[in-house]
Enzyme design. Sequence first.
Site, PDB file in Angstrom:
ATOM      1  N   TRP A   1       0.820  -1.212   0.000  1.00  0.00           N
ATOM      2  CA  TRP A   1       0.000   0.000   0.000  1.00  0.00           C
ATOM      3  C   TRP A   1       0.851   1.258   0.000  1.00  0.00           C
ATOM      4  O   TRP A   1       0.548   2.220  -0.702  1.00  0.00           O
ATOM      5  CB  TRP A   1      -1.006  -0.010   1.145  1.00  0.00           C
ATOM      6  CG  TRP A   1      -2.090  -1.025   0.923  1.00  0.00           C
ATOM      7  CD1 TRP A   1      -2.335  -2.137   1.664  1.00  0.00           C
ATOM      8  CD2 TRP A   1      -3.058  -1.049  -0.135  1.00  0.00           C
ATOM      9  NE1 TRP A   1      -3.393  -2.844   1.141  1.00  0.00           N
ATOM     10  CE2 TRP A   1      -3.852  -2.194   0.044  1.00  0.00           C
ATOM     11  CE3 TRP A   1      -3.333  -0.210  -1.215  1.00  0.00           C
ATOM     12  CZ2 TRP A   1      -4.906  -2.534  -0.818  1.00  0.00           C
ATOM     13  CZ3 TRP A   1      -4.382  -0.539  -2.080  1.00  0.00           C
ATOM     14  CH2 TRP A   1      -5.152  -1.695  -1.870  1.00  0.00           C
TER      15      TRP A   1
ATOM     16  N   ASP B   1      -1.614   6.507   6.521  1.00  0.00           N
ATOM     17  CA  ASP B   1      -2.683   5.678   5.961  1.00  0.00           C
ATOM     18  C   ASP B   1      -2.999   4.601   6.991  1.00  0.00           C
ATOM     19  O   ASP B   1      -2.246   3.650   7.156  1.00  0.00           O
ATOM     20  CB  ASP B   1      -2.224   5.055   4.635  1.00  0.00           C
ATOM     21  CG  ASP B   1      -3.265   4.123   4.023  1.00  0.00           C
ATOM     22  OD1 ASP B   1      -4.323   3.892   4.651  1.00  0.00           O
ATOM     23  OD2 ASP B   1      -3.010   3.613   2.910  1.00  0.00           O
TER      24      ASP B   1
ATOM     25  N   LYS C   1     -12.459  -1.645   6.019  1.00  0.00           N
ATOM     26  CA  LYS C   1     -11.652  -2.627   6.737  1.00  0.00           C
ATOM     27  C   LYS C   1     -12.159  -2.757   8.181  1.00  0.00           C
ATOM     28  O   LYS C   1     -12.512  -3.829   8.617  1.00  0.00           O
ATOM     29  CB  LYS C   1     -10.176  -2.226   6.730  1.00  0.00           C
ATOM     30  CG  LYS C   1      -9.624  -1.829   5.356  1.00  0.00           C
ATOM     31  CD  LYS C   1      -9.461  -3.020   4.423  1.00  0.00           C
ATOM     32  CE  LYS C   1      -9.237  -2.635   2.966  1.00  0.00           C
ATOM     33  NZ  LYS C   1      -8.037  -1.902   2.656  1.00  0.00           N
TER      34      LYS C   1
HETATM   35  C1  LIG Z   1      -7.509  -1.262   1.365  1.00  0.00           C
HETATM   36  C2  LIG Z   1      -6.429  -0.264   1.546  1.00  0.00           C
HETATM   37  C3  LIG Z   1      -6.280   0.819   0.670  1.00  0.00           C
HETATM   38  C4  LIG Z   1      -7.135   1.013  -0.557  1.00  0.00           C
HETATM   39  O1  LIG Z   1      -8.425   1.325  -0.248  1.00  0.00           O
HETATM   40  P1  LIG Z   1      -9.504   1.577  -1.414  1.00  0.00           P
HETATM   41  O2  LIG Z   1     -10.697   1.937  -0.593  1.00  0.00           O
HETATM   42  O3  LIG Z   1      -9.658   0.314  -2.172  1.00  0.00           O
HETATM   43  O4  LIG Z   1      -9.029   2.692  -2.243  1.00  0.00           O
HETATM   44  C5  LIG Z   1      -5.271   1.732   0.920  1.00  0.00           C
HETATM   45  N1  LIG Z   1      -4.451   1.586   1.967  1.00  0.00           N
HETATM   46  C6  LIG Z   1      -4.557   0.533   2.818  1.00  0.00           C
HETATM   47  C7  LIG Z   1      -3.603   0.412   3.948  1.00  0.00           C
HETATM   48  C8  LIG Z   1      -5.538  -0.413   2.625  1.00  0.00           C
HETATM   49  O5  LIG Z   1      -5.656  -1.449   3.470  1.00  0.00           O
END
Ligand SMILES: *Cc1c(COP(=O)(O)O)cnc(C)c1O
Length: 366
Positions: free
Chosen positions: A104, A178, A202
């Site tokens: 990511w 993030d 998530k």
């Molecule tokens: C799932 C995830 C993303 C991407 O998320 P989207 O909603 O599909 O754009 C980005 N960063 C992390 C750490 C993730 O787990």
Amino acid sequence: MTDIFNFSAGPAVLPKEVLQQAASEMLDWHGSGMSVMEMSHRGPEFMSIMDAAQRDLRDLLSVPENYQILFLQGGGLGENAIVPMNLMGSRPDATIDMVHTGSWSGKSIQEAAKYAKVNVAASAQGNGFSRIPDVSEWNLSASPAYVHLCTNETIDGVEFHSVPDIAERTAGAPIVADMSSHILSREIDVSAYGVIFGGAQKNIGPAGLTIAIVRDDLIGHALPCCPSAFDWKKIADNGSMYNTPPTYGIYIAGLVFQWLKRQGGVAALEQRNIEKAQLLYQCLDSTDFYESRVEVPFRSRMNVPFYLRDERLNAAFLAEAREHGLIQLKGHKSVGGMRASIYNAMPLEGVQALVDFMQEFASQHS
Ligand SMILES: *Cc1c(COP(=O)(O)O)cnc(C)c1O
């Protein structure tokens, strides 16, 4: 109803109580005669849902007064562009320092490079993303625009267990984190960050809602190219209603926040999450049949990738797991193997059931 334990990395398991409440309110929210999906986002009913969700999230994470909570769209990947577009306006020639700890953060680096100069201050790629490079070895800029981290790498299973102490080396540059896959799973000091963002799917609610927590002084510096609908200033000035927000996602997230409060808040959840992760990692470490490839101090409490030493058994493992009601355990296609995501809504009994199955499978196939 089929009883299963769902280990998906996202969209992921939600608390059953929340889904039951949403089901009971589906056709008629609180005597309004409307489903939340049918409400004007500017009407008093939805405004009350929005206000409560923002207030509860602020309480749960003790978000200081000088931070805005923004409800957005675009997902974590959207933020990879939205963050630099919002932060680079006052210093377009400055560098963004980014730390590459997995898939990511790798995507974040590629995207940010479209908008600014990027310095990859450290990378764990050479170690197969099995660890976080030691902070003392990060090659930081003297005054970067900001420092980007992915504090929990959902695919690689690597988590920051503390905030890196880098302020002196970076002239106090804000840290952008993030936190898509571990927000609300552990206590955090929001004031250690400039920006925290995450997609909801998530650990919070349905896909479609993205949350950003932004320090006041970082709002209002968008690049001219930044679309108005993604300009944090416009969004903040309009209470996250510059354009139509993802109303149903906000409603479900609000129910999850109330559920978290009933559980005792983030501190109580963190204790449970520690217990769940210990149980699973102990199982992995107690036998040669399975393997975790992440070094112990960096292992994620939320996403646990693991491998069967004999990968020819992968298909049988997944099929038998499914027969035991243990689903969505297949690892991400980029890394293979297995992955158990054990977010807030996964009860200890689910992890216990997984561990019991794994031990049984190992003894049958050794
Ligand atoms: C799932 C995830 C993303 C991407 O998320 P989207 O909603 O599909 O754009 C980005 N960063 C992390 C750490 C993730 O787990």
